[in-house]
Design a protein around this motif. Sequence first.
Motif, PDB file in Angstrom:
ATOM      1  N   PRO A 228      67.285 -18.155   1.339  1.00 39.58           N
ATOM      2  CA  PRO A 228      66.548 -19.348   0.829  1.00 39.58           C
ATOM      3  C   PRO A 228      67.569 -20.201   0.106  1.00 39.58           C
ATOM      4  O   PRO A 228      67.259 -21.400  -0.238  1.00 39.58           O
ATOM      5  N   ASP A 229      68.404 -19.657  -0.576  1.00 39.09           N
ATOM      6  CA  ASP A 229      69.337 -20.352  -1.485  1.00 39.09           C
ATOM      7  C   ASP A 229      70.916 -20.908  -0.900  1.00 39.09           C
ATOM      8  O   ASP A 229      71.232 -21.921  -1.264  1.00 39.09           O
ATOM      9  N   ALA A 230      71.534 -20.037  -0.192  1.00 36.91           N
ATOM     10  CA  ALA A 230      72.797 -20.023   0.099  1.00 36.91           C
ATOM     11  C   ALA A 230      72.992 -21.378   0.897  1.00 36.91           C
ATOM     12  O   ALA A 230      74.271 -21.888   0.842  1.00 36.91           O
ATOM     13  N   LEU A 231      71.939 -22.009   1.809  1.00 35.22           N
ATOM     14  CA  LEU A 231      72.543 -23.362   2.285  1.00 35.22           C
ATOM     15  C   LEU A 231      72.117 -24.573   1.742  1.00 35.22           C
ATOM     16  O   LEU A 231      72.571 -25.615   1.929  1.00 35.22           O
ATOM     17  N   CYS A 232      71.540 -24.362   0.388  1.00 38.77           N
ATOM     18  CA  CYS A 232      70.964 -25.621  -0.391  1.00 38.77           C
ATOM     19  C   CYS A 232      72.190 -26.543  -0.747  1.00 38.77           C
ATOM     20  O   CYS A 232      71.973 -27.776  -0.256  1.00 38.77           O
ATOM     21  N   GLY A 233      73.342 -26.326  -1.148  1.00 38.49           N
ATOM     22  CA  GLY A 233      74.492 -27.201  -1.688  1.00 38.49           C
ATOM     23  C   GLY A 233      74.588 -28.052  -0.322  1.00 38.49           C
ATOM     24  O   GLY A 233      74.752 -29.277  -0.202  1.00 38.49           O
ATOM     25  N   ALA A 234      74.958 -27.493   0.786  1.00 34.70           N
ATOM     26  CA  ALA A 234      75.341 -28.123   2.044  1.00 34.70           C
ATOM     27  C   ALA A 234      74.238 -28.961   2.565  1.00 34.70           C
ATOM     28  O   ALA A 234      74.422 -30.020   3.006  1.00 34.70           O
ATOM     29  N   LEU A 235      72.695 -28.212   2.618  1.00 34.36           N
ATOM     30  CA  LEU A 235      71.723 -29.246   3.118  1.00 34.36           C
ATOM     31  C   LEU A 235      71.527 -30.545   2.100  1.00 34.36           C
ATOM     32  O   LEU A 235      71.085 -31.504   2.508  1.00 34.36           O
TER      33      LEU A 235
END
Length: 362
Positions: free
Chosen positions: A126-133
Amino acid sequence: MNNFMARRTVSALVVIIPLTILTAACGSENKDPESAVPTNPTTAERGYPLDPIKKGLTIAFVPKQLGKSLYFAAASEGGREVVEKLGSTFKQVGTSDSTDTAGQVKYINQLTDEGVDAIVVSAQDPDALCGALKHAMDKGIRVVTYDSDTRPECRNAFVSPADPDQLTFPLIHSLAQQIDYKGDIAILSAAKSATNQNNWIKYMKEDLKHDPSYADIKLITVAYGDDNADKSYRLTGSLLKKYPNLKAIIAPTSVGINAAAQYLSQSPFKGKVKLTGLGTPNTMREYVKDGTVESFELWDPTELGKLAAWTAESLASGQITGRDGQGFRAMDGQLFVLGTNGVTNLGDPTVFTIKNIDKYNF
Ligand code: RAM
């Protein structure tokens, strides 16, 4: 009202999707306030028809797992069919390991650099992709999560396969019946960080805790097979060895349930230790027919991929922005409305048993 009923009532109020009843009313201006599209700023501002779907877009799918998963292959085929039918280009990238979040981030950054119009991703975490997205959205790329979500602020909309209550309640209920409402059970999940499995596990734990008829059922452990067939197979063996009183396993993952069924069907526990969860009928048919599994569930992954593609196309065409209450037409013209936090549900899952499994081919 017990906790389960309370949750179910709330979710029934906020998730009103798909709105088939409204379909007929929306071809022209809607005069009847009772049947008006509820809180739908886009349709209210613009009326129907919505702006047309743009052609020449590039829509990129990033499954949780690419190459090894029949489930995600089917979802991507659904996505491809819709995107190509609408005159745009479908592409797909991803990692073969469902725990490779760094790989997912790398692919998302790559798609952002390429300047695709929309990214449709089943998130491993739920968190790890947030920066890239968030970076992708800053660049004007529309982001849809499907199957497995991120935090809501990291995407424009989430296409969920089903309301979690509608999905988990029948699993627990049928398993409870099979073990006569008592005994130790275990969950065999996918990756430890998987948003979708963790959410379903949370709902199952709540049902077990709050429904008095489940008072004698004890969830003794949750094991994580990482959507890896070998690991899930080995873990099934370890669970049976470590917990000799184990009465049942719930595997809310298409890879996990298949591996567990394979193990059980060749062991003395076949039919004795019960198994249910989420799986594809084509991979589970033999285990239903040989008595290893009485029932399990799923939605049609091809349809999930189609709805995810339609959502991406609607976002990238400016029909919706991801605000709660916005409506768009998808599939065969049905109206879908984004619920709380931009979530839309495909529908109710199907329960497969010996009686109906041969009617399904996916
Ligand atoms: C596996 C994946 C996927 C899940 C299905 C049911 O294929 O974990 O995310 O939705 O199972």
